[in-house]
Enzyme design. Structure first.
Site, PDB file in Angstrom:
ATOM      1  N   LYS A 227       0.839  -1.209   0.000  1.00 12.19           N
ATOM      2  CA  LYS A 227       0.000   0.000   0.000  1.00 12.19           C
ATOM      3  C   LYS A 227       0.868   1.251   0.000  1.00 12.19           C
ATOM      4  CE  LYS A 227      -3.591  -2.444   2.570  1.00 12.19           C
ATOM      5  NZ  LYS A 227      -4.677  -2.703   1.634  1.00 12.19           N
ATOM      6  N   CYS A 365     -13.649  -5.288   3.823  1.00 11.20           N
ATOM      7  CA  CYS A 365     -13.131  -6.038   4.986  1.00 11.20           C
ATOM      8  C   CYS A 365     -13.406  -5.289   6.279  1.00 11.20           C
ATOM      9  CB  CYS A 365     -11.641  -6.335   4.862  1.00 11.20           C
ATOM     10  SG  CYS A 365     -11.244  -7.388   3.487  1.00 11.20           S
TER      11      CYS A 365
HETATM   12  N1  PLP Z   1      -5.620  -2.879   8.064  1.00 10.41           N
HETATM   13  C1  PLP Z   1      -6.149  -1.971   7.236  1.00 10.41           C
HETATM   14  C2  PLP Z   1      -6.666  -0.667   7.776  1.00 10.41           C
HETATM   15  C3  PLP Z   1      -6.207  -2.245   5.866  1.00 10.41           C
HETATM   16  O1  PLP Z   1      -6.732  -1.357   5.031  1.00 10.41           O
HETATM   17  C4  PLP Z   1      -5.713  -3.486   5.389  1.00 10.41           C
HETATM   18  C5  PLP Z   1      -5.825  -3.828   3.960  1.00 10.41           C
HETATM   19  O2  PLP Z   1      -6.626  -3.312   3.241  1.00 10.41           O
HETATM   20  C6  PLP Z   1      -5.149  -4.371   6.305  1.00 10.41           C
HETATM   21  C7  PLP Z   1      -5.116  -4.039   7.624  1.00 10.41           C
HETATM   22  C8  PLP Z   1      -4.582  -5.675   5.864  1.00 10.41           C
HETATM   23  O3  PLP Z   1      -3.464  -5.439   5.074  1.00 10.41           O
HETATM   24  P1  PLP Z   1      -2.727  -6.652   4.322  1.00 10.41           P
HETATM   25  O4  PLP Z   1      -3.804  -7.358   3.558  1.00 10.41           O
HETATM   26  O5  PLP Z   1      -1.731  -5.978   3.449  1.00 10.41           O
HETATM   27  O6  PLP Z   1      -2.124  -7.497   5.381  1.00 10.41           O
END
Ligand code: PLP
Length: 406
Positions: A227, A365
């Site tokens: 990200k 999510c």
């Molecule tokens: N936390 C937040 C606020 C997120 O936006 C995301 C992914 O969209 C995650 C955690 C999880 O990230 P990752 O899938 O890169 O582990």
């Protein structure tokens, strides 16, 4: 940043130059993952082309070079988030794994029945489910900070949740669905006052805000490389040395040991105690290159550019007939959620995709957040440093057309 400078910045991202469905790509799904600048792609290719070897076993030149690049990537990350020591930077697969590390290692070893973990309504599932698993096994309880009608945390309610049983407060720095920037310093200070630890999920913050873990005062900070213009499969858990040293290993195997015998095993020092197995070497090198890309550009300038563009987007969305903004937080970064009357978000996204416009629809999510808002999901446009007013104008024009048509 003037237009010419911005044009140069944008031209460093090869994926943005393509056409999608016959239209120039308008990429507004950056909260899901960002595109990668050429130098990140080259750093990864260079590592595999010339330095590819396993790390920390430097009996030959390639291994020495790989180890140097890998460990200097750790130093780059430490400088980027103002961590006092590089050995406090633990490589993980991403934010999800970083939070699971704390949950499994600290949570399972420290939490007892009746202890409380404070989360917020707007958390990503990655900062909910790991704590639910730990709560089930330890008897700890989860308390949830509600939101006010604008999508900001209800800070009075938060203070009311804190008490002698609170052991951990774990909240997002920035909401991936609403873009809310949480007052993390205030949240951490209040948690500290009751003796609780704090974890900040920085997945949506690192690309958009200046992050200083010491100024925030938290105990743990987690984020993902992908990200932040870096590769997938690499992320970071930062933690304070004294905590990380007390925490037991969570995954076991090579690299994380000091001595192994069948009579017993002793563990390596930080950060290796938490890095079992061959790490994602190319990922760490790619992430460091992404951070160099940002720091070379001047992060403060990027933050200003994105803030102005976000205001422009929000103002434009307000003019679309039948469009409802979801969440009007005091401070916003990255993401803006909305719904169009009478059009299912998935249908709208498909029609936008046909015009080359990429955004995301659904629950992002964050199902508990959607439930609290009484909706199934939203349409979400999320910005990155390479977006400009032309991108926003293209989205707004397409939304106006949709709104007229339906
Ligand atoms: N936390 C937040 C606020 C997120 O936006 C995301 C992914 O969209 C995650 C955690 C999880 O990230 P990752 O899938 O890169 O582990």
């Amino acid at each position: 940043m003037n237009q010419q400078q911005h044009g140069r910045l944008r031209s460093q991202f090869p994926a943005l130059a393509q056409k999608v469905n016959g239209h120039p790509l308008i990429y507004l799904d950056n909260a899901a993952t960002t595109q990668k600048p050429q130098r990140v792609l080259e750093a990864i290719a260079r590592y595999y082309s010339t330095d590819n070897a396993n790390v920390h076993r430097a009996a030959h030149a390639l291994s020495g070079r790989a180890t140097l690049a890998f460990e200097s990537a750790r130093e780059t990350v430490a400088r980027f988030i103002k961590a006092p020591r590089p050995q406090e930077v633990i490589w993980t697969r991403g934010t999800t794994e970083a939070i699971n590390l704390v949950a499994q290692s600290w949570g399972l070893s420290e939490l007892q029945a009746g202890d409380e973990i404070v989360l917020s309504t707007l958390e990503h599932h990655a900062n909910i489910v790991p704590w639910q698993l730990v709560a089930q096994r330890t008897g700890a309880l989860i308390r949830v900070i509600p939101l006010d009608k604008n999508g900001d945390l209800d800070m009075d309610a938060y203070l009311g949740l804190l008490g002698t049983r609170t052991r951990l407060v774990s909240v997002a720095h920035v909401s991936n669905a609403l873009g809310t920037v949480n007052p993390v310093k205030e949240i951490v200070a209040a948690a500290k006052a009751v003796g609780a630890l704090t974890l900040i999920d920085g997945a949506q913050a690192v690309a958009h805000l200046e992050v200083d873990v010491q100024a925030i005062g938290c105990d743990f900070y987690a984020f993902s490389g992908h990200k932040l213009y870096g590769p997938t499969g690499i992320g970071v858990l930062w933690g304070r040395t004294e905590l990380l040293e007390r925490m037991p290993p969570w995954q076991a195997g090579g690299e994380m040991i000091d001595r192994v015998s069948f009579a017993g095993t002793t563990f390596n020092v930080l950060p290796f105690k938490f890095e079992a197995g061959t790490p994602h070497i190319a990922g760490a090198i790619g992430l460091a290159s992404a951070i160099d890309f940002i720091t070379d550009l001047d992060k403060a300038e990027l933050v200003r550019h994105e803030a102005a563009l976000t205001d422009y987007l929000v103002a434009g969305l307000r003019q679309v007939p039948g469009l409802r903004l979801i969440g009007e937080p005091r401070q916003r970064a990255g993401a803006v959620s909305f719904l169009l009357d009478d059009i299912h978000p998935q249908d709208a996204a498909t029609l936008l995709d046909m015009q080359g416009i990429a955004l995301r629809v659904g629950h992002h999510c964050a199902m508990p957040l959607m439930e609290s808002l009484g909706i199934g999901g939203t349409m979400r446009a999320s910005l990155a440093c390479y977006n400009d007013r032309d991108d926003v104008d293209a989205l707004l024009a397409a939304l106006h057309k949709l709104s007229d048509f339906f």
